[in-house]
Design a protein around this motif. Structure first.
Motif, PDB file in Angstrom:
ATOM      1  N   ASN A  99       0.873  -1.159   0.000  1.00 20.80           N
ATOM      2  CA  ASN A  99       0.000   0.000   0.000  1.00 20.80           C
ATOM      3  C   ASN A  99       0.918   1.218   0.000  1.00 20.80           C
ATOM      4  OD1 ASN A  99      -1.400   2.230   0.950  1.00 20.80           O
ATOM      5  ND2 ASN A  99      -2.284   1.203   2.710  1.00 20.80           N
ATOM      6  N   PHE A 101       0.303   4.275   0.191  1.00 18.54           N
ATOM      7  CA  PHE A 101      -0.115   5.394   1.037  1.00 18.54           C
ATOM      8  C   PHE A 101       0.612   5.376   2.381  1.00 18.54           C
ATOM      9  CE2 PHE A 101      -3.138   7.211   4.181  1.00 18.54           C
ATOM     10  CZ  PHE A 101      -3.103   8.528   3.733  1.00 18.54           C
ATOM     11  N   ASP A 102       0.544   4.234   3.094  1.00 17.15           N
ATOM     12  CA  ASP A 102       1.201   4.174   4.399  1.00 17.15           C
ATOM     13  C   ASP A 102       1.748   2.790   4.749  1.00 17.15           C
ATOM     14  OD1 ASP A 102      -1.086   2.752   5.052  1.00 17.15           O
ATOM     15  OD2 ASP A 102      -1.841   4.243   6.458  1.00 17.15           O
ATOM     16  N   TRP A 156     -10.899   2.670   5.754  1.00 18.34           N
ATOM     17  CA  TRP A 156     -10.735   3.600   4.638  1.00 18.34           C
ATOM     18  C   TRP A 156     -10.621   5.055   5.059  1.00 18.34           C
ATOM     19  CZ3 TRP A 156     -10.349   2.313  -0.490  1.00 18.34           C
ATOM     20  CH2 TRP A 156     -10.605   0.975  -0.814  1.00 18.34           C
ATOM     21  N   ARG A 158      -8.785   6.821   6.946  1.00 16.98           N
ATOM     22  CA  ARG A 158      -7.459   7.451   6.909  1.00 16.98           C
ATOM     23  C   ARG A 158      -7.025   7.777   5.483  1.00 16.98           C
ATOM     24  NH1 ARG A 158      -5.819   1.964   7.009  1.00 16.98           N
ATOM     25  NH2 ARG A 158      -3.863   1.663   5.865  1.00 16.98           N
ATOM     26  N   LEU A 159      -7.417   6.958   4.515  1.00 17.35           N
ATOM     27  CA  LEU A 159      -7.073   7.236   3.122  1.00 17.35           C
ATOM     28  C   LEU A 159      -7.884   8.408   2.597  1.00 17.35           C
ATOM     29  CD1 LEU A 159      -6.523   3.998   3.546  1.00 17.35           C
ATOM     30  CD2 LEU A 159      -6.111   4.159   1.114  1.00 17.35           C
ATOM     31  N   GLY A 162      -6.634  11.522   4.208  1.00 19.81           N
ATOM     32  CA  GLY A 162      -5.215  11.791   3.986  1.00 19.81           C
ATOM     33  C   GLY A 162      -4.371  11.719   5.238  1.00 19.81           C
ATOM     34  N   PRO A 164      -2.131   9.167   7.123  1.00 19.80           N
ATOM     35  CA  PRO A 164      -1.500   7.852   7.156  1.00 19.80           C
ATOM     36  C   PRO A 164      -1.358   7.317   8.593  1.00 19.80           C
ATOM     37  CG  PRO A 164       0.085   9.538   6.504  1.00 19.80           C
ATOM     38  CD  PRO A 164      -1.238  10.205   6.625  1.00 19.80           C
TER      39      PRO A 164
END
Length: 170
Positions: A99, A101-102, A156, A158-159, A162, A164
């Protein structure tokens, strides 16, 4: 991905009839070398991530056997003396899925698509997390909520917001 290349890893297999038994879990040494049993016949899988500055070229999925001989094997043999006499059997290379993102799992219902639940993006530690993730998703589907473990922070939100989920161990 923004054009960033996928990192990839080598996985090596070896045979060692006197290696650790069935009670040995996946073991990650403090040096970064790791191994786990592969079946019941004294076979093992393992490897080690290279330092960031030595990441292999993602366009060439050739296995670097010298990396095992020079970097991985000595660390394994220090951790498990029986591995000093292991017999390499094979190896493969593959992209390291994560992933971006984080580097943490995304778990739970999709915020916009009804009846879509996801358990993905665990960045190489999915095998370790799969029993808990599977149970959590099953509870969400059957009961509509987490019961055993509250894994809401892997959702979801946190995504979408924005934010992380920072974890130094990934």
């Amino acid at each position: 991905w923004g054009g960033a290349p996928h990192p990839y890893r080598y996985v090596y297999s070896w045979h060692c009839p006197d290696g650790p038994g069935f009670s040995c879990p996946l073991l990650v040494d403090t040096t970064g070398a790791y191994f786990r049993r592969d079946g019941i016949a004294g076979n093992y899988l393992g490897g080690m991530s290279p330092p960031e500055e030595d990441e292999p070229d993602p366009g060439d999925l050739s296995v670097d056997h010298d990396f095992f001989q020079e970097e991985v094997w000595p660390r394994l043999a220090r951790r498990v003396p029986a591995f000093a006499s292991l017999r390499p059997r094979g190896a493969w290379a593959g992209y390291y899925d994560h992933n971006a993102f984080d580097r943490n799992g995304v778990l739970g219902p999709h915020p916009k698509l009804e009846n879509l639940f996801l358990a993905a993006g665990f960045s190489g530690h999915g095998l370790q997390h799969s029993p808990a993730a599977g149970r959590a998703v099953a509870e969400l589907v059957v009961k509509g909520r987490y019961e055993s473990l509250d894994l809401e922070r892997l959702g979801w939100r946190r995504l979408v917001e924005g934010e992380p989920l920072e974890e130094d161990g990934v």
